[in-house]
Design a protein around this motif. Structure first.
Motif, PDB file in Angstrom:
ATOM      1  N   PHE A 189      -1.894  13.613  -8.349  1.00 37.99           N
ATOM      2  CA  PHE A 189      -1.103  12.380  -8.407  1.00 37.99           C
ATOM      3  C   PHE A 189      -1.510  11.504  -9.581  1.00 37.99           C
ATOM      4  N   THR A 190      -2.803  11.341  -9.801  1.00 40.48           N
ATOM      5  CA  THR A 190      -3.219  10.364 -10.816  1.00 40.48           C
ATOM      6  C   THR A 190      -3.049  10.885 -12.238  1.00 40.48           C
ATOM      7  N   ASP A 191      -3.140  12.191 -12.469  1.00 40.91           N
ATOM      8  CA  ASP A 191      -2.876  12.701 -13.819  1.00 40.91           C
ATOM      9  C   ASP A 191      -1.475  12.332 -14.288  1.00 40.91           C
ATOM     10  N   PRO A 192      -0.416  12.640 -13.506  1.00 35.51           N
ATOM     11  CA  PRO A 192       0.932  12.222 -13.921  1.00 35.51           C
ATOM     12  C   PRO A 192       1.074  10.702 -13.998  1.00 35.51           C
ATOM     13  N   LEU A 193       0.443   9.987 -13.053  1.00 39.81           N
ATOM     14  CA  LEU A 193       0.581   8.530 -13.039  1.00 39.81           C
ATOM     15  C   LEU A 193       0.091   7.914 -14.342  1.00 39.81           C
ATOM     16  N   PHE A 194      -0.980   8.465 -14.907  1.00 40.56           N
ATOM     17  CA  PHE A 194      -1.554   7.913 -16.135  1.00 40.56           C
ATOM     18  C   PHE A 194      -0.931   8.513 -17.396  1.00 40.56           C
ATOM     19  N   THR A 195       0.035   9.426 -17.230  1.00 42.91           N
ATOM     20  CA  THR A 195       0.618  10.070 -18.413  1.00 42.91           C
ATOM     21  C   THR A 195       2.142  10.022 -18.425  1.00 42.91           C
ATOM     22  N   THR A 196       2.790  10.635 -17.456  1.00 42.98           N
ATOM     23  CA  THR A 196       4.245  10.829 -17.528  1.00 42.98           C
ATOM     24  C   THR A 196       5.050   9.920 -16.607  1.00 42.98           C
ATOM     25  N   VAL A 197       4.464   9.453 -15.519  1.00 42.73           N
ATOM     26  CA  VAL A 197       5.202   8.569 -14.609  1.00 42.73           C
ATOM     27  C   VAL A 197       5.523   7.268 -15.330  1.00 42.73           C
ATOM     28  N   LYS A 198       6.707   6.730 -15.078  1.00 36.91           N
ATOM     29  CA  LYS A 198       7.132   5.511 -15.781  1.00 36.91           C
ATOM     30  C   LYS A 198       7.787   4.536 -14.806  1.00 36.91           C
ATOM     31  N   GLU A 199       7.949   3.323 -15.287  1.00 37.77           N
ATOM     32  CA  GLU A 199       8.617   2.304 -14.476  1.00 37.77           C
ATOM     33  C   GLU A 199      10.040   2.737 -14.151  1.00 37.77           C
ATOM     34  N   ARG A 200      10.475   2.391 -12.954  1.00 37.26           N
ATOM     35  CA  ARG A 200      11.769   2.718 -12.358  1.00 37.26           C
ATOM     36  C   ARG A 200      11.789   4.104 -11.710  1.00 37.26           C
ATOM     37  N   ASP A 201      10.730   4.871 -11.819  1.00 34.39           N
ATOM     38  CA  ASP A 201      10.653   6.132 -11.081  1.00 34.39           C
ATOM     39  C   ASP A 201      10.597   5.830  -9.581  1.00 34.39           C
ATOM     40  N   ILE A 202      11.066   6.785  -8.781  1.00 37.11           N
ATOM     41  CA  ILE A 202      11.104   6.625  -7.328  1.00 37.11           C
ATOM     42  C   ILE A 202       9.993   7.462  -6.696  1.00 37.11           C
ATOM     43  N   LEU A 203       9.268   6.847  -5.783  1.00 40.63           N
ATOM     44  CA  LEU A 203       8.248   7.533  -4.993  1.00 40.63           C
ATOM     45  C   LEU A 203       8.587   7.367  -3.515  1.00 40.63           C
ATOM     46  N   ARG A 204       8.075   8.260  -2.690  1.00 43.17           N
ATOM     47  CA  ARG A 204       8.243   8.132  -1.241  1.00 43.17           C
ATOM     48  C   ARG A 204       6.865   8.006  -0.594  1.00 43.17           C
ATOM     49  N   PHE A 205       6.803   7.126   0.410  1.00 40.19           N
ATOM     50  CA  PHE A 205       5.524   6.942   1.080  1.00 40.19           C
ATOM     51  C   PHE A 205       5.741   6.740   2.569  1.00 40.19           C
ATOM     52  N   GLU A 206       4.639   6.811   3.302  1.00 38.28           N
ATOM     53  CA  GLU A 206       4.639   6.528   4.733  1.00 38.28           C
ATOM     54  C   GLU A 206       3.550   5.505   5.018  1.00 38.28           C
ATOM     55  N   GLY A 207       3.869   4.550   5.883  1.00 42.52           N
ATOM     56  CA  GLY A 207       2.880   3.529   6.221  1.00 42.52           C
ATOM     57  C   GLY A 207       3.462   2.477   7.146  1.00 42.52           C
ATOM     58  N   PRO A 208       2.664   1.520   7.579  1.00 38.31           N
ATOM     59  CA  PRO A 208       1.258   1.326   7.201  1.00 38.31           C
ATOM     60  C   PRO A 208       0.325   2.205   8.018  1.00 38.31           C
ATOM     61  N   MET A 209      -0.838   2.477   7.429  1.00 44.22           N
ATOM     62  CA  MET A 209      -1.846   3.312   8.063  1.00 44.22           C
ATOM     63  C   MET A 209      -3.178   2.570   8.128  1.00 44.22           C
ATOM     64  N   GLY A 210      -4.035   3.027   9.035  1.00 44.33           N
ATOM     65  CA  GLY A 210      -5.416   2.579   9.029  1.00 44.33           C
ATOM     66  C   GLY A 210      -5.730   1.453   9.992  1.00 44.33           C
ATOM     67  N   THR A 211      -7.001   1.379  10.358  1.00 46.37           N
ATOM     68  CA  THR A 211      -7.485   0.331  11.260  1.00 46.37           C
ATOM     69  C   THR A 211      -8.434  -0.620  10.533  1.00 46.37           C
ATOM     70  N   PHE A 212      -8.378  -0.600   9.209  1.00 43.94           N
ATOM     71  CA  PHE A 212      -9.159  -1.542   8.403  1.00 43.94           C
ATOM     72  C   PHE A 212      -8.242  -2.711   8.051  1.00 43.94           C
ATOM     73  N   PHE A 213      -8.454  -3.837   8.687  1.00 46.05           N
ATOM     74  CA  PHE A 213      -7.644  -5.019   8.408  1.00 46.05           C
ATOM     75  C   PHE A 213      -8.379  -6.256   8.900  1.00 46.05           C
ATOM     76  N   LEU A 214      -7.935  -7.403   8.447  1.00 48.80           N
ATOM     77  CA  LEU A 214      -8.571  -8.669   8.788  1.00 48.80           C
ATOM     78  C   LEU A 214      -8.432  -8.960  10.280  1.00 48.80           C
ATOM     79  N   ARG A 215      -9.572  -9.142  10.948  1.00 50.00           N
ATOM     80  CA  ARG A 215      -9.569  -9.553  12.364  1.00 50.00           C
ATOM     81  C   ARG A 215      -9.479 -11.072  12.407  1.00 50.00           C
ATOM     82  N   GLU A 216      -8.315 -11.563  12.759  1.00 45.37           N
ATOM     83  CA  GLU A 216      -8.076 -13.001  12.720  1.00 45.37           C
ATOM     84  C   GLU A 216      -8.430 -13.695  14.030  1.00 45.37           C
ATOM     85  N   ASP A 217      -8.938 -12.939  15.002  1.00 37.59           N
ATOM     86  CA  ASP A 217      -9.320 -13.541  16.280  1.00 37.59           C
ATOM     87  C   ASP A 217     -10.792 -13.946  16.298  1.00 37.59           C
TER      88      ASP A 217
END
Length: 347
Positions: free
Chosen positions: A178-206
């Protein structure tokens, strides 16, 4: 056919198919088991098997050793059931608050902030937005089922923000799919797909406990989101950010952190550099970033710690803060960045 998983001590139950992991089934059911990498490398999801039969997929010995397994411990991210099971795990409140979604996003901006770090700003579909908690991450869905995970580096946009973006801080991993293309050929306006949100690392506000925020490298990203969220909420909890890098240039948003320290009344910033050279002319703290925390806070019994970065930094911090500084184990929240190279060590 599916098996029933019962979580103790809460008694909550969910169904798990034989071919899926206990963690994936819990996520699907909205049950907040703690987790991080989801790949058997970080041990965030480790808990106890109280009854029933499971088998483990590939994982790293440091996450679950043979001795751990013999004592009844399990890694739920790579454990599959062979019967109804009972497990013991500390559930995380709030994880199921927002649904996990698959979404397209357009790259709105690419900004190189260091030789090996790029800030990616993603624009989501019109009239749609990703709901998440400050500190969580998303997974890019690449070809052939490959996924790459990155923490969201900004607080959740406000409901009335019509130009809402989510930003990511991505370090170049030479040879990375992923990062090789991101730093070389990927450009603004390209479309990516993702899934989220993930993880249990977040601010505990209680909680009203003072917070130690510990980052190494791009582990700063989710902590940035947490600081922004706390500032937006006008939180009066003291926050001290310790950000470590090998060289001063690794602290790629040092100016922003100094601005926070000057403008946020309850925020303090301690940059720490481990391998400064003469040309850096570094005048600040040196050494290991978690050691700097211990020097300043020998008693952490009344604190919460949020740590993110290289696995060795996170693991050392948790071990030493709990054993030597009296930090309650349940007040240490972490997200260890595991790269594909890290995962290659799974057995």
């Amino acid at each position: 056919m599916s098996f029933q998983v019962t979580v103790q001590p809460s008694g909550r139950q969910f169904e798990c198919a034989p071919e899926e992991t206990i963690l994936n089934a819990a996520i699907r059911a909205g049950i907040g088991l703690p987790y991080g990498c989801k790949n058997g490398a970080c041990s965030s999801c480790k808990g106890k098997l109280l009854a029933g039969k499971i088998t483990h997929g590939a994982h790293q010995d440091k996450a679950l050793s043979a001795a751990d397994e013999a004592q009844g411990f399990a890694l739920f991210c790579c454990a599959r059931p062979h019967s109804d099971v009972q497990i013991e795990a500390r559930e995380v409140a709030g994880v199921g608050e927002f649904p996990i979604r698959k979404m397209p996003a357009r790259i709105a901006r690419l900004e190189k902030v260091a030789d090996d770090v790029i800030v990616v700003s993603l624009q989501l579909p019109a009239a749609d937005r990703l709901q998440y908690l400050a500190g969580q991450y998303i997974e890019f869905m690449l070809r052939d089922g490959v996924r790459r995970s990155y923490s969201v580096a900004n607080a959740p946009p406000l409901d009335d923000d019509q130009n809402a973006h989510i930003t990511l801080h991505i370090r170049h991993m030479p040879g990375g799919v992923f990062t090789d293309p991101l730093f070389t050929t990927v450009k603004e306006r390209d479309i990516l797909r993702f899934e989220g949100p993930m993880g249990t690392f977040f601010l505990r506000e209680d909680s009203d406990k003072p917070m130690i925020l510990l980052a190494s490298g791009t582990g700063f990203a989710p902590l940035k989101a947490i600081v922004e969220q706390a500032a937006r909420n006008r939180s009066e909890r003291p926050m001290t950010l310790y950000w470590g890098g090998r060289r001063p240039r690794d602290l790629y948003m040092d100016a922003l952190c100094r601005e926070w320290a000057a403008t946020l009344p309850h925020f303090h910033y301690v940059p720490v550099v481990s391998n400064a050279t003469a040309e850096d002319n570094w005048q600040g703290r040196s050494g290991f970033v978690h050691a700097a925390v211990m020097e300043d806070h020998p008693d952490l019994s009344g604190y919460q710690v949020y740590a993110c970065g290289a696995p060795i930094v996170v693991e050392s911090a948790q071990r030493d803060f709990v054993a030597r500084c009296g930090l309650p184990d349940e007040e240490f929240f972490a997200d260890a960045f595991t790269s594909a190279a890290d995962l290659a060590g799974a057995v």
